[in-house]
Design a protein around this motif. Structure first.
Motif, PDB file in Angstrom:
ATOM      1  N   ALA A  15       0.840  -1.201   0.000  1.00  0.00           N
ATOM      2  CA  ALA A  15       0.000   0.000   0.000  1.00  0.00           C
ATOM      3  C   ALA A  15       0.876   1.252   0.000  1.00  0.00           C
ATOM      4  O   ALA A  15       0.584   2.236  -0.697  1.00  0.00           O
ATOM      5  CB  ALA A  15      -0.922  -0.004   1.216  1.00  0.00           C
ATOM      6  N   ALA A  16       1.970   1.238   0.777  1.00  0.00           N
ATOM      7  CA  ALA A  16       2.888   2.372   0.797  1.00  0.00           C
ATOM      8  C   ALA A  16       3.524   2.582  -0.575  1.00  0.00           C
ATOM      9  O   ALA A  16       3.695   3.724  -1.026  1.00  0.00           O
ATOM     10  CB  ALA A  16       3.973   2.145   1.858  1.00  0.00           C
ATOM     11  N   TRP A  17       3.851   1.494  -1.245  1.00  0.00           N
ATOM     12  CA  TRP A  17       4.397   1.587  -2.601  1.00  0.00           C
ATOM     13  C   TRP A  17       3.383   2.242  -3.544  1.00  0.00           C
ATOM     14  O   TRP A  17       3.728   3.116  -4.342  1.00  0.00           O
ATOM     15  CB  TRP A  17       4.770   0.195  -3.089  1.00  0.00           C
ATOM     16  N   GLY A  18       2.121   1.816  -3.444  1.00  0.00           N
ATOM     17  CA  GLY A  18       1.094   2.408  -4.288  1.00  0.00           C
ATOM     18  C   GLY A  18       0.941   3.901  -4.038  1.00  0.00           C
ATOM     19  O   GLY A  18       0.822   4.694  -4.981  1.00  0.00           O
ATOM     20  N   LEU A  19       0.977   4.296  -2.776  1.00  0.00           N
ATOM     21  CA  LEU A  19       0.857   5.719  -2.458  1.00  0.00           C
ATOM     22  C   LEU A  19       2.064   6.497  -2.965  1.00  0.00           C
ATOM     23  O   LEU A  19       1.942   7.646  -3.410  1.00  0.00           O
ATOM     24  CB  LEU A  19       0.704   5.894  -0.944  1.00  0.00           C
ATOM     25  N   ALA A  20       3.251   5.887  -2.907  1.00  0.00           N
ATOM     26  CA  ALA A  20       4.441   6.547  -3.445  1.00  0.00           C
ATOM     27  C   ALA A  20       4.286   6.802  -4.936  1.00  0.00           C
ATOM     28  O   ALA A  20       4.632   7.871  -5.443  1.00  0.00           O
ATOM     29  CB  ALA A  20       5.678   5.685  -3.179  1.00  0.00           C
ATOM     30  N   ARG A  21       3.751   5.820  -5.642  1.00  0.00           N
ATOM     31  CA  ARG A  21       3.525   5.985  -7.084  1.00  0.00           C
ATOM     32  C   ARG A  21       2.506   7.074  -7.376  1.00  0.00           C
ATOM     33  O   ARG A  21       2.525   7.689  -8.437  1.00  0.00           O
ATOM     34  CB  ARG A  21       3.046   4.662  -7.694  1.00  0.00           C
ATOM     35  N   MET A  22       1.601   7.304  -6.439  1.00  0.00           N
ATOM     36  CA  MET A  22       0.580   8.329  -6.617  1.00  0.00           C
ATOM     37  C   MET A  22       1.045   9.708  -6.143  1.00  0.00           C
ATOM     38  O   MET A  22       0.304  10.679  -6.258  1.00  0.00           O
ATOM     39  CB  MET A  22      -0.686   7.928  -5.855  1.00  0.00           C
ATOM     40  N   GLY A  23       2.249   9.780  -5.580  1.00  0.00           N
ATOM     41  CA  GLY A  23       2.739  11.053  -5.063  1.00  0.00           C
ATOM     42  C   GLY A  23       2.065  11.466  -3.776  1.00  0.00           C
ATOM     43  O   GLY A  23       2.006  12.660  -3.447  1.00  0.00           O
ATOM     44  N   ASP A  24       1.562  10.504  -3.027  1.00  0.00           N
ATOM     45  CA  ASP A  24       0.841  10.773  -1.783  1.00  0.00           C
ATOM     46  C   ASP A  24       1.804  10.600  -0.605  1.00  0.00           C
ATOM     47  O   ASP A  24       2.299   9.498  -0.351  1.00  0.00           O
ATOM     48  CB  ASP A  24      -0.331   9.797  -1.658  1.00  0.00           C
TER      49      ASP A  24
END
Length: 209
Positions: free
Chosen positions: A157-166
């Protein structure tokens, strides 16, 4: 063999019924796609020894985008898509046709709250990969998973947020870097296009965004 299967399309064996419908579809009879979809209702995740239903369907349907998309969506509602198999089918379609994410990703995101951590991890992985362009739609759902008791789910989930710039990903990523352990690998790995493995990304891919 074709005649033998055709005569059993209305029989009691769900595997033979499905095989007969797949054969008819392969021979160019598009009207048999609904029969294939109906046949999935009784299909077992492993209809034959050593064969997963999702992989069998992908091999049989090949480059038929409409059929692959419809089957992947249907697997989310039947026992043949139990556990991570529906996600596996969706991943194969999304990786082959990026536009398929529009239809399949909402179904994938529905598995983010599944009771099985393996399924939650697979869903988080796919949302991270294919949902990065729609942060308004998926970022909050990934942020909830940062507190997931399964470390793999929270890290993905943290990886996904990193990809989203969150920047909600930063506390967990900082914590994982300080501890020195995470699901992320230290090297990058690449696989053939037709193979989608739910392996964790390399640490570089996580931190670069």
């Amino acid at each position: 063999a074709q005649r033998w299967l055709s005569r059993r399309r209305a029989g009691a064996d769900p595997v033979l019924r499905l095989a007969g419908a797949l054969l008819a579809l392969r021979r160019g009879r598009a009207q048999d796609l609904p029969v294939v979809l109906d046949g999935l209702a009784d299909a077992h995740p492993a209809p034959m020894p050593g064969v997963r239903l999702c992989d069998w369907l992908a091999d049989e349907l090949g480059t038929d985008k409409e059929a692959r998309l419809a089957v992947a969506a249907r697997l989310f509602d039947v026992r043949g898509g139990a556990g991570p198999d529906a996600l596996r089918a969706a991943a194969g379609v999304i990786c082959t046709w990026r536009s398929a994410a529009r239809d399949l990703l909402p179904l994938v995101a529905g598995r983010l709250t599944d009771g099985d951590p393996v399924v939650r991890a697979g869903a988080a992985h796919l949302v991270a990969v294919a949902g990065a362009a729609e942060p308004d739609r998926y970022a909050d759902r990934l942020a909830v998973l940062l507190a997931d008791p399964a470390a793999r789910v929270a890290d993905l989930a943290a990886w996904g947020l990193a990809r989203m710039g969150d920047d909600r990903c930063l506390p967990r990523l900082r914590n994982r870097a300080l501890i020195g352990t995470s699901v992320f690998d230290v090297v990058q790995a690449y696989y053939p296009r037709h193979v989608y493995l739910f392996t964790a990304p390399a640490l570089f891919d996580v931190l670069a965004p």
